[in-house]
Design a protein around this motif. Structure first.
Motif, PDB file in Angstrom:
ATOM      1  N   TYR A 116     -37.386  48.643  27.656  1.00 16.72           N
ATOM      2  CA  TYR A 116     -36.979  49.879  28.382  1.00 16.72           C
ATOM      3  C   TYR A 116     -35.609  48.639  28.868  1.00 16.72           C
ATOM      4  N   GLY A 117     -35.805  48.003  29.854  1.00 16.27           N
ATOM      5  CA  GLY A 117     -34.563  47.430  30.921  1.00 16.27           C
ATOM      6  C   GLY A 117     -33.568  47.346  29.737  1.00 16.27           C
ATOM      7  N   ALA A 118     -34.009  46.852  28.416  1.00 16.04           N
ATOM      8  CA  ALA A 118     -32.996  45.893  28.058  1.00 16.04           C
ATOM      9  C   ALA A 118     -31.892  46.723  27.076  1.00 16.04           C
ATOM     10  N   PHE A 119     -32.132  48.149  26.728  1.00 15.43           N
ATOM     11  CA  PHE A 119     -31.798  49.349  26.539  1.00 15.43           C
ATOM     12  C   PHE A 119     -31.273  50.132  27.760  1.00 15.43           C
ATOM     13  N   TYR A 120     -31.588  50.031  28.674  1.00 18.82           N
ATOM     14  CA  TYR A 120     -31.628  50.967  30.233  1.00 18.82           C
ATOM     15  C   TYR A 120     -31.022  51.013  31.697  1.00 18.82           C
ATOM     16  N   LYS A 121     -31.232  49.328  31.501  1.00 17.44           N
ATOM     17  CA  LYS A 121     -31.069  48.601  32.893  1.00 17.44           C
ATOM     18  C   LYS A 121     -29.856  47.108  32.449  1.00 17.44           C
ATOM     19  N   TYR A 122     -29.659  47.189  31.086  1.00 19.22           N
ATOM     20  CA  TYR A 122     -28.618  46.057  31.279  1.00 19.22           C
ATOM     21  C   TYR A 122     -27.222  45.560  31.626  1.00 19.22           C
ATOM     22  N   ASN A 123     -26.543  46.500  32.225  1.00 16.19           N
ATOM     23  CA  ASN A 123     -25.894  46.733  33.560  1.00 16.19           C
ATOM     24  C   ASN A 123     -25.840  46.436  35.283  1.00 16.19           C
ATOM     25  N   GLU A 124     -27.573  46.299  35.037  1.00 15.51           N
ATOM     26  CA  GLU A 124     -27.484  46.048  36.292  1.00 15.51           C
ATOM     27  C   GLU A 124     -28.981  44.803  36.174  1.00 15.51           C
TER      28      GLU A 124
ATOM     29  N   PRO B 165     -23.117  39.561  24.730  1.00 19.12           N
ATOM     30  CA  PRO B 165     -21.772  40.397  24.906  1.00 19.12           C
ATOM     31  C   PRO B 165     -21.496  41.474  26.598  1.00 19.12           C
ATOM     32  N   VAL B 166     -22.816  41.810  26.089  1.00 25.32           N
ATOM     33  CA  VAL B 166     -23.647  42.776  27.943  1.00 25.32           C
ATOM     34  C   VAL B 166     -23.488  41.239  28.868  1.00 25.32           C
ATOM     35  N   PHE B 167     -23.371  40.395  28.358  1.00 18.87           N
ATOM     36  CA  PHE B 167     -24.106  39.722  29.363  1.00 18.87           C
ATOM     37  C   PHE B 167     -23.413  38.273  30.082  1.00 18.87           C
ATOM     38  N   GLU B 168     -22.203  38.599  29.004  1.00 16.41           N
ATOM     39  CA  GLU B 168     -21.236  37.800  29.021  1.00 16.41           C
ATOM     40  C   GLU B 168     -20.827  37.174  30.108  1.00 16.41           C
ATOM     41  N   ASN B 169     -21.164  38.078  31.026  1.00 16.75           N
ATOM     42  CA  ASN B 169     -20.534  37.439  32.874  1.00 16.75           C
ATOM     43  C   ASN B 169     -21.612  37.054  33.453  1.00 16.75           C
TER      44      ASN B 169
ATOM     45  N   ASP C  33     -24.480  34.507  34.765  1.00 15.33           N
ATOM     46  CA  ASP C  33     -24.746  33.513  35.541  1.00 15.33           C
ATOM     47  C   ASP C  33     -26.087  33.441  35.085  1.00 15.33           C
ATOM     48  N   ASN C  34     -26.724  32.183  33.756  1.00 12.45           N
ATOM     49  CA  ASN C  34     -28.527  32.740  34.005  1.00 12.45           C
ATOM     50  C   ASN C  34     -28.654  31.835  35.094  1.00 12.45           C
ATOM     51  N   ARG C  35     -28.308  31.247  35.928  1.00 13.03           N
ATOM     52  CA  ARG C  35     -28.753  29.990  37.004  1.00 13.03           C
ATOM     53  C   ARG C  35     -29.064  31.612  38.331  1.00 13.03           C
ATOM     54  N   LEU C  36     -28.305  31.915  38.615  1.00  9.57           N
ATOM     55  CA  LEU C  36     -28.085  32.910  39.446  1.00  9.57           C
ATOM     56  C   LEU C  36     -29.584  34.006  38.460  1.00  9.57           C
ATOM     57  N   MET C  37     -29.450  34.162  38.301  1.00  6.65           N
ATOM     58  CA  MET C  37     -31.429  34.802  36.964  1.00  6.65           C
ATOM     59  C   MET C  37     -32.530  34.643  37.726  1.00  6.65           C
TER      60      MET C  37
END
Length: 492
Positions: free
Chosen positions: A176-184, A211-215, A217-221
């Motif tokens: 659900y999050g992958a489709f509807y919350k990927y922008n946050e 592409p939707v996560f190109e900006n 930084d996985n370290r911040l995640m």
């Protein structure tokens, strides 16, 4: 139109699991497959039960038998099944089948996805609680390039059935999050725990790509995982990518250095190099099976109030540029770090630190929350095969060189300190450079912030250029990218 009443407050309205699954099922374009190994079809079950699944689920399968699994996805070189490599093979294989069996000519508007997990739930003897890899590969538009979210989980419950149900909830939240919350993505992380408690499951590694996560930084995640209490520690390697701590530390000798590293100094690197030389000469320490980690605690990151995420990236980037692995933890006390390492290895451990840090360790105020006080903490700290490598310092008042022989701990702790010193748990680093001993990160940061020259000679070779190039620590900042990072230096 929704009715509102005077006095209503804004809040996050968490959809039920059924609502999440049904929303996806009712979307005529979202279509995909489920491949779940190790805990049954727990995620897929939520979508079947919600109704309308025939328009969403292309296939649901579980290659539970190892031979069947190898026949479908190929055997792993290490013979293991609950690995990131296995999960990635599953996602790639299942997505290839989707693309080959469902032509775009007949399905021009379909948004394909594949959800997969490979897990091991708690064993029959209840000695190992279990863990697993979970991921989704998906599009947000028809014919667009694919995105991936891959995470590693550790189960905390002690019943296999409960672990299976927890996995099903997590999987539903992920899809659900992958489709509807990927922008946050930061909120997406928190939403993974919808209808779950942190006592049920731990997420200790996550990576976003596509592409939707190109900006992103996985370290911040990774930092978000620790900030949100989803895990106690995360880790990333010299190339800046997130790595699973268990994989790095498993059955390894570990040498750890804790600090603020704001910025990293010549003293930090000298402490690392000299302690490392001593550590690998210890009995039973195999250099090929030794890991060095620079650890930053959240208490250090919060030193000036709320965590400055860009500041965190700056520190990490400098350490990575020097070829080091970085761990971010929730551990304020040293004994908790040692306990954490002990989850993955029984080999030798070392802590490299300065005199002031060692004096703080012997301060009782840090252990008042423990029923056994400082004795309980020290039992956990030194019970394992651990040694402290002590880097000397100058007394700021007298200029005297302070080592393990003449440092002053709190009077009540004097005899306790002597006990550990006598038993070889505290060892002096004797090969030191007095000319750099009075370098402190806070002084360097002050000079940088105020445009005072001379700090360049206080940091490791190449670090000053990196700080200037990226406008770190108080300068106008710009995004850092791995492609622009200086090549990592090899360890000695």
């Amino acid at each position: 139109m929704e009715i509102t009443i005077k006095g209503d407050k804004e809040f996050d309205d968490i959809p039920s699991l059924k609502s999440k699954a049904l929303r996806i099922n009712l979307n005529e374009n979202i279509y995909g497959s489920f491949a779940e190994i190790g805990a049954g079809q727990e995620t897929c079950r939520h979508f079947f039960r919600a109704g309308g699944a025939s328009g969403t689920i292309a296939k649901a399968m579980s290659a539970y038998d190892k031979d069947f699994s190898d026949a479908i996805y190929g055997a792993e070189d290490d013979g293991r099944y609950v690995t990131e490599a296995r999960l990635r093979k599953m996602l790639t294989h299942e997505m290839d089948l989707m693309e080959n069996r469902l032509t775009r000519e007949k399905n021009p508007n379909k948004i394909f996805f594949t959800y997969a997990n490979t897990v091991a739930t708690i064993d029959f003897a209840k000695q190992f609680k279990g863990h697993g890899w979970v991921g989704i590969k998906y599009q947000v538009e028809a014919s667009a390039n694919y995105n991936e979210i891959i995470l590693h989980v550790r189960f905390k419950e002690t019943d296999a059935r409960l672990q299976q149900e927890t996995l099903g909830i997590l999987g539903t939240n992920l899809i659900y999050g992958a489709f509807y919350k990927y922008n946050e993505p930061k909120k997406l992380l928190r939403y993974l725990y919808d209808h779950l408690d942190k006592d049920q499951i731990e997420i200790d590694t996550i990576n976003f790509s596509g592409p939707v996560f190109e900006n992103i930084d996985n370290r911040l995640m990774s930092l978000q995982l620790v900030k949100n209490g989803m895990t106690d520690a995360v880790m990333f390697g010299p190339d800046g990518t997130n790595v699973l701590p268990a994989r790095v530390f498993y059955k390894k000798n570990i040498l750890a250095l804790r600090g603020s590293f704001r910025p990293v100094t010549k003293v930090n690197m000298a402490m690392y190099e000299k302690s490392y030389e001593m550590f690998i000469k210890e009995n039973k320490v195999d250099e090929k099976k030794t890991v060095v980690v620079f650890e930053i605690t959240l208490s250090n990151l919060r030193a000036e109030g709320e965590i400055d995420e860009q500041d965190f990236i700056d520190r990490a980037d400098l350490l990575c540029s020097l070829g080091q692995s970085v761990m971010i933890s929730n551990f304020q006390e040293y004994y908790k770090v040692v306990e954490y390492f002990s989850n993955y290895t029984k080999a030798r451990m070392g802590l490299a630190m300065g005199v002031s840090n060692l004096v703080d360790i012997f301060d009782e105020k840090y252990y008042r929350h423990m029923s056994g006080g400082i004795l309980e903490a020290f039992g956990k700290l030194f019970f394992k095969d651990l040694k402290v490598y002590l880097y000397p310092m100058h007394d700021p008042k007298t200029g005297e060189l302070i080592t393990s022989e003449n440092l002053k701990v709190y009077p009540r702790m004097k005899e306790l300190y002597k006990f550990f010193k006598y038993n070889g748990k505290v060892i002096d680093i004797t090969d030191y450079d007095e000319s750099i001993m009075d370098i402190f990160s806070r002084d360097i940061l002050h000079k940088i912030s105020n445009g005072i020259s001379g700090w360049e000679e206080m940091v490791p070779d190449g670090t000053a250029e990196l700080i200037k190039d990226y406008r770190l620590f108080g300068y106008t900042r710009r995004p850092l990218t791995l492609s622009r990072r200086r090549p990592a230096q090899k360890k000695k």
